[in-house]
Enzyme design. Structure first.
Site, PDB file in Angstrom:
ATOM      1  N   HIS A  73      30.228  -8.144   5.687  1.00  0.00           N
ATOM      2  CA  HIS A  73      29.404  -8.624   6.809  1.00  0.00           C
ATOM      3  C   HIS A  73      27.928  -8.645   6.403  1.00  0.00           C
ATOM      4  CE1 HIS A  73      28.468  -8.786  11.282  1.00  0.00           C
ATOM      5  NE2 HIS A  73      27.304  -8.413  10.783  1.00  0.00           N
ATOM      6  N   GLU A  74      27.466  -7.560   5.768  1.00  0.00           N
ATOM      7  CA  GLU A  74      26.043  -7.470   5.398  1.00  0.00           C
ATOM      8  C   GLU A  74      25.701  -8.424   4.251  1.00  0.00           C
ATOM      9  OE1 GLU A  74      24.123  -6.136   7.455  1.00  0.00           O
ATOM     10  OE2 GLU A  74      25.634  -5.049   8.578  1.00  0.00           O
ATOM     11  N   HIS A  85      25.095 -11.765   5.541  1.00  0.00           N
ATOM     12  CA  HIS A  85      23.739 -11.948   6.075  1.00  0.00           C
ATOM     13  C   HIS A  85      22.782 -12.396   4.976  1.00  0.00           C
ATOM     14  CE1 HIS A  85      23.763 -10.820  10.279  1.00  0.00           C
ATOM     15  NE2 HIS A  85      24.461  -9.735  10.027  1.00  0.00           N
ATOM     16  N   CYS A 124      27.562  -8.046  15.980  1.00  0.00           N
ATOM     17  CA  CYS A 124      26.410  -8.069  15.090  1.00  0.00           C
ATOM     18  C   CYS A 124      25.146  -7.749  15.886  1.00  0.00           C
ATOM     19  CB  CYS A 124      26.290  -9.455  14.456  1.00  0.00           C
ATOM     20  SG  CYS A 124      24.929  -9.604  13.307  1.00  0.00           S
TER      21      CYS A 124
HETATM   22 ZN    ZN Z   1      25.326  -8.538  11.375  1.00  0.00          ZN
END
Ligand code: ZN
Length: 122
Positions: A74-75, A78, A32
């Site tokens: 993954h995004e 966030h 990341c």
């Molecule tokens: Zn990330």
């Protein structure tokens, strides 16, 4: 998002939400840009169906698999305040955070431990 695949980059996902996740899971190494230089194996659904607004504000759905599905998840994590580290075991996470702190000590982005002010003295 730009994972260098067929969709004209970048893939714009505004207010994305995952509608479906495959039962089939895949484990792959993730890193990341928010916490550089550390990597860990994360298990995620191989395929997701995501709904979002595009750059023009139009609702669309994207059925994504493989690396693109991993990047979407993954995004979106966030946006929910979740890092790939949060998908690892507590032991693995502690090891990676310790490694990251050691590697970053004295550098920009270093994590400095501070003691909270006692309540009522702020
Ligand atoms: Zn990330």
């Amino acid at each position: 998002m730009d994972v260098g695949e067929d969709h004209p980059p970048p893939l714009v996902l505004i207010n994305p939400r995952i509608l479906e996740r495959s039962d089939e899971l895949e484990t792959a190494e993730e890193g990341c840009l928010s916490i550089p230089e550390i990597f860990g194996d994360v298990e995620r659904p191989l395929r997701v169906l995501v709904e979002a607004l595009d750059a023009q504000g139009k609702v669309f759905r994207a059925d994504v698999t493989g690396y693109k599905a991993r990047a979407v998840q993954h995004e979106i994590d966030h946006l929910d305040g979740v890092l790939f580290l949060d998908h690892l075991s507590a032991v693995k996470r502690a090891l990676l955070v310790a490694k990251w702190k050691k590697a970053r000590k004295g550098k920009k982005g270093h994590t400095k431990e501070v003691t909270p002010e006692p309540a009522g003295e702020l």
